[in-house]
Design a protein around this motif. Sequence first.
Motif, PDB file in Angstrom:
ATOM      1  N   PHE A 176      -9.367  -5.127   2.085  1.00 48.04           N
ATOM      2  CA  PHE A 176      -9.220  -4.732   3.480  1.00 48.04           C
ATOM      3  C   PHE A 176     -10.213  -3.628   3.816  1.00 48.04           C
ATOM      4  O   PHE A 176     -10.637  -2.869   2.935  1.00 48.04           O
ATOM      5  CB  PHE A 176      -7.793  -4.239   3.735  1.00 48.04           C
ATOM      6  CG  PHE A 176      -6.736  -5.201   3.263  1.00 48.04           C
ATOM      7  CD1 PHE A 176      -6.331  -6.249   4.073  1.00 48.04           C
ATOM      8  CD2 PHE A 176      -6.164  -5.059   2.008  1.00 48.04           C
ATOM      9  CE1 PHE A 176      -5.368  -7.147   3.640  1.00 48.04           C
ATOM     10  CE2 PHE A 176      -5.202  -5.952   1.560  1.00 48.04           C
ATOM     11  CZ  PHE A 176      -4.804  -7.004   2.385  1.00 48.04           C
ATOM     12  N   ALA A 199      -5.215   0.983   7.394  1.00 50.03           N
ATOM     13  CA  ALA A 199      -4.605   0.430   8.604  1.00 50.03           C
ATOM     14  C   ALA A 199      -4.636  -1.097   8.582  1.00 50.03           C
ATOM     15  O   ALA A 199      -3.649  -1.751   8.952  1.00 50.03           O
ATOM     16  CB  ALA A 199      -5.321   0.961   9.841  1.00 50.03           C
ATOM     17  N   GLU A 200      -5.734  -1.680   8.126  1.00 50.79           N
ATOM     18  CA  GLU A 200      -5.810  -3.139   8.039  1.00 50.79           C
ATOM     19  C   GLU A 200      -4.852  -3.660   6.974  1.00 50.79           C
ATOM     20  O   GLU A 200      -4.199  -4.698   7.159  1.00 50.79           O
ATOM     21  CB  GLU A 200      -7.234  -3.576   7.737  1.00 50.79           C
ATOM     22  CG  GLU A 200      -7.424  -5.080   7.777  1.00 50.79           C
ATOM     23  CD  GLU A 200      -8.882  -5.482   7.607  1.00 50.79           C
ATOM     24  OE1 GLU A 200      -9.627  -5.396   8.598  1.00 50.79           O
ATOM     25  OE2 GLU A 200      -9.262  -5.873   6.473  1.00 50.79           O
ATOM     26  N   GLU A 214      -2.070  -2.248   6.156  1.00 47.36           N
ATOM     27  CA  GLU A 214      -0.719  -2.152   6.718  1.00 47.36           C
ATOM     28  C   GLU A 214      -0.394  -3.360   7.578  1.00 47.36           C
ATOM     29  O   GLU A 214       0.727  -3.891   7.517  1.00 47.36           O
ATOM     30  CB  GLU A 214      -0.576  -0.877   7.541  1.00 47.36           C
ATOM     31  CG  GLU A 214       0.810  -0.731   8.159  1.00 47.36           C
ATOM     32  CD  GLU A 214       0.950   0.506   9.035  1.00 47.36           C
ATOM     33  OE1 GLU A 214       1.783   0.464   9.965  1.00 47.36           O
ATOM     34  OE2 GLU A 214       0.226   1.500   8.800  1.00 47.36           O
ATOM     35  N   GLN A 215      -1.342  -3.829   8.376  1.00 47.95           N
ATOM     36  CA  GLN A 215      -1.095  -4.999   9.203  1.00 47.95           C
ATOM     37  C   GLN A 215      -0.800  -6.218   8.340  1.00 47.95           C
ATOM     38  O   GLN A 215       0.072  -7.030   8.666  1.00 47.95           O
ATOM     39  CB  GLN A 215      -2.285  -5.255  10.130  1.00 47.95           C
ATOM     40  CG  GLN A 215      -2.485  -4.187  11.190  1.00 47.95           C
ATOM     41  CD  GLN A 215      -1.205  -3.903  11.968  1.00 47.95           C
ATOM     42  OE1 GLN A 215      -0.587  -4.829  12.517  1.00 47.95           O
ATOM     43  NE2 GLN A 215      -0.801  -2.649  12.024  1.00 47.95           N
ATOM     44  N   PHE A 216      -1.502  -6.360   7.226  1.00 50.45           N
ATOM     45  CA  PHE A 216      -1.222  -7.448   6.291  1.00 50.45           C
ATOM     46  C   PHE A 216       0.189  -7.319   5.723  1.00 50.45           C
ATOM     47  O   PHE A 216       0.942  -8.298   5.668  1.00 50.45           O
ATOM     48  CB  PHE A 216      -2.245  -7.447   5.160  1.00 50.45           C
ATOM     49  CG  PHE A 216      -1.877  -8.361   4.023  1.00 50.45           C
ATOM     50  CD1 PHE A 216      -2.148  -9.714   4.088  1.00 50.45           C
ATOM     51  CD2 PHE A 216      -1.235  -7.861   2.896  1.00 50.45           C
ATOM     52  CE1 PHE A 216      -1.790 -10.569   3.048  1.00 50.45           C
ATOM     53  CE2 PHE A 216      -0.868  -8.704   1.851  1.00 50.45           C
ATOM     54  CZ  PHE A 216      -1.143 -10.060   1.928  1.00 50.45           C
ATOM     55  N   ARG A 258       2.797  -5.820   6.930  1.00 48.94           N
ATOM     56  CA  ARG A 258       3.830  -6.061   7.944  1.00 48.94           C
ATOM     57  C   ARG A 258       4.144  -7.554   8.071  1.00 48.94           C
ATOM     58  O   ARG A 258       5.291  -7.929   8.326  1.00 48.94           O
ATOM     59  CB  ARG A 258       3.379  -5.508   9.298  1.00 48.94           C
ATOM     60  CG  ARG A 258       3.510  -3.991   9.432  1.00 48.94           C
ATOM     61  CD  ARG A 258       2.920  -3.522  10.745  1.00 48.94           C
ATOM     62  NE  ARG A 258       3.084  -2.088  10.952  1.00 48.94           N
ATOM     63  CZ  ARG A 258       3.993  -1.527  11.754  1.00 48.94           C
ATOM     64  NH1 ARG A 258       4.839  -2.299  12.421  1.00 48.94           N
ATOM     65  NH2 ARG A 258       4.057  -0.221  11.886  1.00 48.94           N
ATOM     66  N   VAL A 259       3.128  -8.385   7.882  1.00 47.34           N
ATOM     67  CA  VAL A 259       3.344  -9.835   7.949  1.00 47.34           C
ATOM     68  C   VAL A 259       3.864 -10.365   6.621  1.00 47.34           C
ATOM     69  O   VAL A 259       4.867 -11.079   6.558  1.00 47.34           O
ATOM     70  CB  VAL A 259       2.034 -10.545   8.340  1.00 47.34           C
ATOM     71  CG1 VAL A 259       2.215 -12.063   8.293  1.00 47.34           C
ATOM     72  CG2 VAL A 259       1.579 -10.110   9.724  1.00 47.34           C
ATOM     73  N   ASP A 279       7.934   2.323  11.948  1.00 45.17           N
ATOM     74  CA  ASP A 279       6.486   2.489  11.832  1.00 45.17           C
ATOM     75  C   ASP A 279       6.144   3.459  10.705  1.00 45.17           C
ATOM     76  O   ASP A 279       5.187   3.233   9.949  1.00 45.17           O
ATOM     77  CB  ASP A 279       5.903   3.008  13.154  1.00 45.17           C
ATOM     78  CG  ASP A 279       5.905   1.947  14.250  1.00 45.17           C
ATOM     79  OD1 ASP A 279       6.067   0.748  13.934  1.00 45.17           O
ATOM     80  OD2 ASP A 279       5.733   2.326  15.430  1.00 45.17           O
ATOM     81  N   TRP A 311       6.523   1.624   7.338  1.00 45.00           N
ATOM     82  CA  TRP A 311       5.393   0.734   7.071  1.00 45.00           C
ATOM     83  C   TRP A 311       4.154   1.535   6.685  1.00 45.00           C
ATOM     84  O   TRP A 311       3.421   1.156   5.754  1.00 45.00           O
ATOM     85  CB  TRP A 311       5.090  -0.134   8.286  1.00 45.00           C
ATOM     86  CG  TRP A 311       6.014  -1.279   8.492  1.00 45.00           C
ATOM     87  CD1 TRP A 311       6.838  -1.498   9.564  1.00 45.00           C
ATOM     88  CD2 TRP A 311       6.206  -2.401   7.618  1.00 45.00           C
ATOM     89  NE1 TRP A 311       7.535  -2.674   9.410  1.00 45.00           N
ATOM     90  CE2 TRP A 311       7.171  -3.253   8.226  1.00 45.00           C
ATOM     91  CE3 TRP A 311       5.671  -2.768   6.381  1.00 45.00           C
ATOM     92  CZ2 TRP A 311       7.592  -4.444   7.640  1.00 45.00           C
ATOM     93  CZ3 TRP A 311       6.095  -3.953   5.794  1.00 45.00           C
ATOM     94  CH2 TRP A 311       7.046  -4.777   6.420  1.00 45.00           C
ATOM     95  N   ALA A 312       3.913   2.647   7.375  1.00 42.68           N
ATOM     96  CA  ALA A 312       2.742   3.467   7.059  1.00 42.68           C
ATOM     97  C   ALA A 312       2.851   4.057   5.658  1.00 42.68           C
ATOM     98  O   ALA A 312       1.868   4.108   4.910  1.00 42.68           O
ATOM     99  CB  ALA A 312       2.590   4.580   8.104  1.00 42.68           C
ATOM    100  N   ALA A 325       2.183   1.274   3.154  1.00 45.06           N
ATOM    101  CA  ALA A 325       0.753   0.949   3.090  1.00 45.06           C
ATOM    102  C   ALA A 325      -0.028   2.013   2.325  1.00 45.06           C
ATOM    103  O   ALA A 325      -0.890   1.688   1.495  1.00 45.06           O
ATOM    104  CB  ALA A 325       0.203   0.788   4.500  1.00 45.06           C
TER     105      ALA A 325
END
Length: 279
Positions: free
Chosen positions: A151, A155-156, A158-160, A162-163, A173, A176-177, A180
């Motif tokens: 990644f 931040a990128e 974390e988006q992965f 989350r899915v 939030d 999740w942070a 990550a």
Amino acid sequence: MEPRRGAVRYLLAGAFRRMAWVEWGDPAAPVVLCVHGLTRNARDFDPLAQALAADFRVVCPDLPGRGASDWLADPQLYQPPTYVAALSHLLAAIGGPTAWVGTSLGGICGMAVAAAQGHPVTRMVLNDIGPFLPKGALQGIRERIGRVGDFADVAEAEQFLRVAHAPFGRLTDAQWAHMARHSVRMLPNGRVALHYDPAIATPIVAAEPEDVDLWEMWARIAIPTLVLRGATSDLLDEPTLARMVESGAKALTVPGCGHAPAMMDAPTIAAVRDFLRAG
């Protein structure tokens, strides 16, 4: 608050390797050992460990090939017998009665230890894992584990996450942070990758999934056990949970999640804490 850090050396395939851990709470308090799932690491347990720290010494290892622990040169060693061997060295270093909290793979290791003669485990929490693993769910894990790249930044990643880990439940939030931040390692090119050896996938991808039946091992476990199940879990199905309850386990279905509950929400943390305090 930051945890204390430690490590144990364990003998495997003719060499000593290092397994790292973090710990919370009074070093003289009763011990709870928290063992994470397949691609995760010790810091998944931070919210639970902080909640338990008033009553327990909470030790959370990174399994071999994950987090701060040594990677293994032979990918075929990334299998449960290796993890049980490393965790047995940690139990020997702890040197006394220990409660066990295991998520998925960490629960498989817990069952293997608790089924052995002379084990030190007093109580066990199994997070979305049981003595029967359906091949359909294992096929899903096999398909997912080998498809992760790197990644651009945290931040990128974390988006992965989350899915990929949406079945963990409704995390905030901030949670999740936090996940990550502790789930990545820096690469020489400045990008980040998930904090585990990609070779942990090798034995899983190489084997065609089949149903895994551990009921014989389960029958040898004679300690109080609490089983958590994500309401939509495919790895711990309802018939397996029902059979575990019939044999004496307590059960808690966690709403709004699948495999596996993150154990970061207040009701689940309270249930685990109450169960462990009863010992």
